[in-house]
Design a protein around this motif. Structure first.
Motif, PDB file in Angstrom:
ATOM      1  N   ARG A   1       0.830  -1.196   0.000  1.00 52.25           N
ATOM      2  CA  ARG A   1       0.000   0.000   0.000  1.00 52.25           C
ATOM      3  C   ARG A   1       0.869   1.253   0.000  1.00 52.25           C
ATOM      4  O   ARG A   1       2.067   1.220   0.253  1.00 52.25           O
ATOM      5  CB  ARG A   1      -0.966   0.019   1.175  1.00 52.25           C
ATOM      6  CG  ARG A   1      -0.402   0.369   2.530  1.00 52.25           C
ATOM      7  CD  ARG A   1      -1.574   0.723   3.458  1.00 52.25           C
ATOM      8  NE  ARG A   1      -1.247   0.871   4.849  1.00 52.25           N
ATOM      9  CZ  ARG A   1      -0.758   1.973   5.404  1.00 52.25           C
ATOM     10  NH1 ARG A   1      -0.442   2.992   4.646  1.00 52.25           N
ATOM     11  NH2 ARG A   1      -0.534   2.036   6.708  1.00 52.25           N
ATOM     12  N   ILE A   2       0.201   2.381  -0.263  1.00 55.85           N
ATOM     13  CA  ILE A   2       0.842   3.686  -0.231  1.00 55.85           C
ATOM     14  C   ILE A   2       1.210   4.005   1.214  1.00 55.85           C
ATOM     15  O   ILE A   2       0.450   3.741   2.140  1.00 55.85           O
ATOM     16  CB  ILE A   2      -0.102   4.748  -0.818  1.00 55.85           C
ATOM     17  CG1 ILE A   2      -0.435   4.405  -2.278  1.00 55.85           C
ATOM     18  CG2 ILE A   2       0.496   6.139  -0.711  1.00 55.85           C
ATOM     19  CD1 ILE A   2      -1.500   5.290  -2.888  1.00 55.85           C
ATOM     20  N   THR A   3       2.388   4.589   1.413  1.00 53.49           N
ATOM     21  CA  THR A   3       2.852   4.850   2.777  1.00 53.49           C
ATOM     22  C   THR A   3       2.094   5.987   3.443  1.00 53.49           C
ATOM     23  O   THR A   3       2.010   6.053   4.668  1.00 53.49           O
ATOM     24  CB  THR A   3       4.351   5.177   2.778  1.00 53.49           C
ATOM     25  OG1 THR A   3       4.593   6.310   1.924  1.00 53.49           O
ATOM     26  CG2 THR A   3       5.168   4.000   2.275  1.00 53.49           C
ATOM     27  N   GLY A   4       1.542   6.907   2.673  1.00 55.40           N
ATOM     28  CA  GLY A   4       0.802   8.029   3.240  1.00 55.40           C
ATOM     29  C   GLY A   4      -0.674   7.964   2.912  1.00 55.40           C
ATOM     30  O   GLY A   4      -1.172   6.998   2.326  1.00 55.40           O
ATOM     31  N   SER A   5      -1.385   9.017   3.284  1.00 55.76           N
ATOM     32  CA  SER A   5      -2.822   9.117   3.010  1.00 55.76           C
ATOM     33  C   SER A   5      -3.070   9.023   1.509  1.00 55.76           C
ATOM     34  O   SER A   5      -2.284   9.559   0.712  1.00 55.76           O
ATOM     35  CB  SER A   5      -3.350  10.445   3.550  1.00 55.76           C
ATOM     36  OG  SER A   5      -4.716  10.596   3.269  1.00 55.76           O
ATOM     37  N   PRO A   6      -4.105   8.304   1.041  1.00 56.22           N
ATOM     38  CA  PRO A   6      -5.222   7.707   1.789  1.00 56.22           C
ATOM     39  C   PRO A   6      -4.997   6.263   2.233  1.00 56.22           C
ATOM     40  O   PRO A   6      -5.968   5.534   2.441  1.00 56.22           O
ATOM     41  CB  PRO A   6      -6.370   7.780   0.783  1.00 56.22           C
ATOM     42  CG  PRO A   6      -5.689   7.555  -0.541  1.00 56.22           C
ATOM     43  CD  PRO A   6      -4.336   8.210  -0.417  1.00 56.22           C
TER      44      PRO A   6
END
Length: 286
Positions: free
Chosen positions: A135-140
């Motif tokens: 997954r992406i390390t930051g938001s979202p």
């Protein structure tokens, strides 16, 4: 005239078939299947992308990500047990009140719109569920490749294949895994490889649905769970209608599982279409 549509179902099933009564291409994909044993061969296109996925190296650390949660956790690389080699990662939660015990890898170097296969080994003393993936390390905090497993005191292997898409240029990705109760989890041998797009031919040449019998796991399908932590599903490698694979849904809390094709189906106007599927349950009222 060709109409474009997607297929969405709320059901547990073994094989989907959608046809129309004329000759048709299958999503413009030329596909084939080994008729001898039904196995699909996947070509690996890269080395392992996970830095220190076997925890044997020093100075390439994995990180905790639970400072926001109501937990007390100890994470360490240990040599008291491992799947292979001499080390593995041990994560122990001695107090859990809210949030999740989340641990993550270093940044992964991935290509957009490519297929990847993630595999890893895991075991526990009493934790009932481990979830995670890429997954992406930051938001979202969006997962691009996700799985969940039910660990036991013995080493088991988890594996998932999917496409990394919808990734913004420059977005940082990593492996994130979590559990949400007290107990100890051991993990080892994380491998993330870029692979070729598996080719699979449905039992019917005129079937418009790619990977209709889950021969290549959940590739081509989007699976939604509501709420996210409740319904369980897995690819069953022991039984199926035309092969030894099917999607198994463990509806332990009476919540729906929604399946949607990742691509649009090509449907012809003024042409009859027939949809069918095979399903079974372990309880008459299901």
């Amino acid at each position: 005239v060709i109409l474009y549509s997607s297929l969405a179902l709320i059901i547990g099933c073994e094989q989907f078939v959608l046809i129309y009564e004329q000759d048709a291409l299958i999503n413009n994909i030329t596909v084939s299947k080994n008729k001898n044993n039904g196995n699909i061969k996947i070509k690996v296109l890269s080395e392992n992308i996970v830095p220190n996925g076997d925890f044997e190296e020093t100075g390439i650390d994995w990180f905790q990500n639970w400072s926001w949660a109501g937990v007390t956790v100890n994470m360490e690389v240990t040599s008291d047990t491992s799947k292979s080699g001499s080390k593995c990662l041990k994560v122990t939660c001695s107090r859990f009140s809210s949030g999740a015990v989340v641990f993550r890898s270093q940044i992964l170097r991935l290509e957009k719109d490519r297929y990847y296969r993630l595999s890893f080994y895991y075991k526990t003393d009493k934790v009932k569920k481990i979830s995670g993936g890429v997954r992406i390390t930051g938001s979202p905090y969006t997962y691009k490749l996700e799985t969940s497993v039910n660990p036991t005191p013995e080493w088991n292997k988890g594996e998932v294949i999917g496409v990394i898409n919808g990734m913004d240029s420059g977005a940082e990705m990593a492996l994130f895994f979590d559990f949400r109760e007290e107990g100890t989890v051991w993990v080892d041998n994380f491998i993330l490889e870029q692979v070729s797009i598996p080719q699979v031919k449905p039992e019917r040449n005129d079937n418009l649905i790619y990977n209709s019998g889950f021969e290549v796991d959940s590739i081509g399908w989007m699976i939604f769970r509501y709420p996210i932590d409740t319904p369980e599903y897995q690819i069953d490698n022991t039984q199926g209608y035309n092969s030894k694979k099917s999607l198994k849904y463990l509806n332990m809390h009476n919540y729906p599982l929604t399946l949607t094709t990742r691509y649009f189906l090509k449907l012809r106007a003024n042409c009859q279409h027939v949809f069918s599927l095979y399903a079974k349950a372990d309880a008459p009222a299901t």
